[in-house]
Motif scaffolding. Structure first.
Motif, short mmCIF file in Angstrom:
data_model
loop_
_atom_site.label_atom_id
_atom_site.label_comp_id
_atom_site.label_asym_id
_atom_site.label_seq_id
_atom_site.Cartn_x
_atom_site.Cartn_y
_atom_site.Cartn_z
N ALA A 38 44.61 44.32 34.50
CA ALA A 38 45.45 45.52 34.55
C ALA A 38 45.11 46.31 35.81
O ALA A 38 43.94 46.64 36.04
CB ALA A 38 45.22 46.37 33.30
N ASP A 39 46.11 46.61 36.59
CA ASP A 39 45.92 47.32 37.85
C ASP A 39 46.64 48.67 37.76
O ASP A 39 47.84 48.76 38.04
CB ASP A 39 46.47 46.48 39.01
N PRO A 40 45.94 49.73 37.38
CA PRO A 40 46.62 51.02 37.21
C PRO A 40 47.09 51.62 38.52
O PRO A 40 48.03 52.42 38.53
CB PRO A 40 45.54 51.90 36.56
N LEU A 86 50.44 44.42 35.35
CA LEU A 86 49.63 43.65 34.41
C LEU A 86 49.84 42.18 34.72
O LEU A 86 50.97 41.68 34.67
CB LEU A 86 50.03 43.95 32.97
N ALA A 87 48.75 41.46 35.02
CA ALA A 87 48.80 40.01 35.23
C ALA A 87 48.20 39.33 34.00
O ALA A 87 47.13 39.73 33.53
CB ALA A 87 48.02 39.62 36.48
N VAL A 88 48.89 38.33 33.51
CA VAL A 88 48.47 37.59 32.31
C VAL A 88 48.16 36.16 32.72
O VAL A 88 49.04 35.44 33.20
CB VAL A 88 49.57 37.63 31.24
N LEU A 89 46.91 35.75 32.53
CA LEU A 89 46.45 34.43 32.94
C LEU A 89 46.07 33.61 31.71
O LEU A 89 45.52 34.15 30.74
CB LEU A 89 45.23 34.53 33.86
N ARG A 90 46.34 32.31 31.79
CA ARG A 90 46.03 31.39 30.69
C ARG A 90 45.14 30.26 31.20
O ARG A 90 45.36 29.72 32.27
CB ARG A 90 47.31 30.82 30.08
#
Length: 216
Positions: free
Chosen positions: A154-156, A161-165
């Protein structure tokens, strides 16, 4: 007369690698982490970091930090924050993290050293300007080594928001969402997330506020 060959200087010594024991000896208020054998001091989080961290905790805890349910409260997770952990050689304190209850029937507890070693199934780090390179670099690699299935960044300051799997080759970026987006982000994709709800009216430091005035 034979010339004496010069004596080669000894090879430089490698700097000593810090250990988990070294990290544990540092007072908690110093906010240190052990990253690839180096002690890294995180500094105290500011209001922007704290607001974002709190919003993420509220988002996932309300719907998921309970026994499995249904509807808009699917449950099935243990959610916590800033837990001292040993993960694949890292001594770390993730901003927010969670364990699946089907894998961990009880909330993981610290060992006799005071740290948790049960690998979480999800971690979220909130970026700060001074340590963003660590969260996106060495810690990302360490979390992958530890088998953390889902990693959120999360980059305020940029409102993203980056979601990595996890995959065997490395983390795969599943989505990057910004202000105005509504998304379903694994592993919490049973409930839609409004990105504006994570960052609220936070304005990046140094960015102009509405009307051109600097944020105070």
């Amino acid at each position: 007369m034979h010339e004496i060959p010069p004596v080669a200087p000894p090879p430089p010594r490698s700097p000593r690698q810090s250990t988990i024991e070294d990290w544990l000896a540092i007072p908690e208020e110093k906010r240190a982490e052990l990253i690839n054998g180096r002690i890294v001091y995180q500094g105290m989080p500011g209001p922007v970091h704290g607001r974002t961290q709190g919003a993420i905790v509220a988002l996932v805890r309300g719907a998921y930090d309970r026994r499995p349910g249904g509807g808009d409260r699917p449950g099935g997770w243990w959610i916590s924050m800033e837990v001292d952990m040993e993960l694949a050689g890292l001594g770390c304190r993730p901003d927010v993290l969670g364990w699946r209850r089907d894998k961990h029937p009880t909330l993981p507890e610290p060992d006799r050293r005071g740290i948790v070693t049960a690998g979480p199934d999800w971690i979220c780090e909130v970026l700060s300007p001074t340590t963003a390179h660590i969260d996106m670099g060495d810690k990302r690699l360490g979390y992958h080594r530890a088998g953390v299935a889902h990693y959120w960044i999360a980059d305020p300051h940029n409102g993203t928001l980056a979601v990595l799997r996890w995959t065997a080759e490395g983390y795969l970026i599943e989505l990057v969402a910004g202000r105005g987006d509504r998304v379903r982000a694994a592993p919490f994709d049973a409930v839609e997330i409004e990105i504006d709800g994570l960052f609220g009216d936070i304005i990046a430091e140094g960015a102009p506020a509405i009307g051109g005035e600097a944020a105070g």
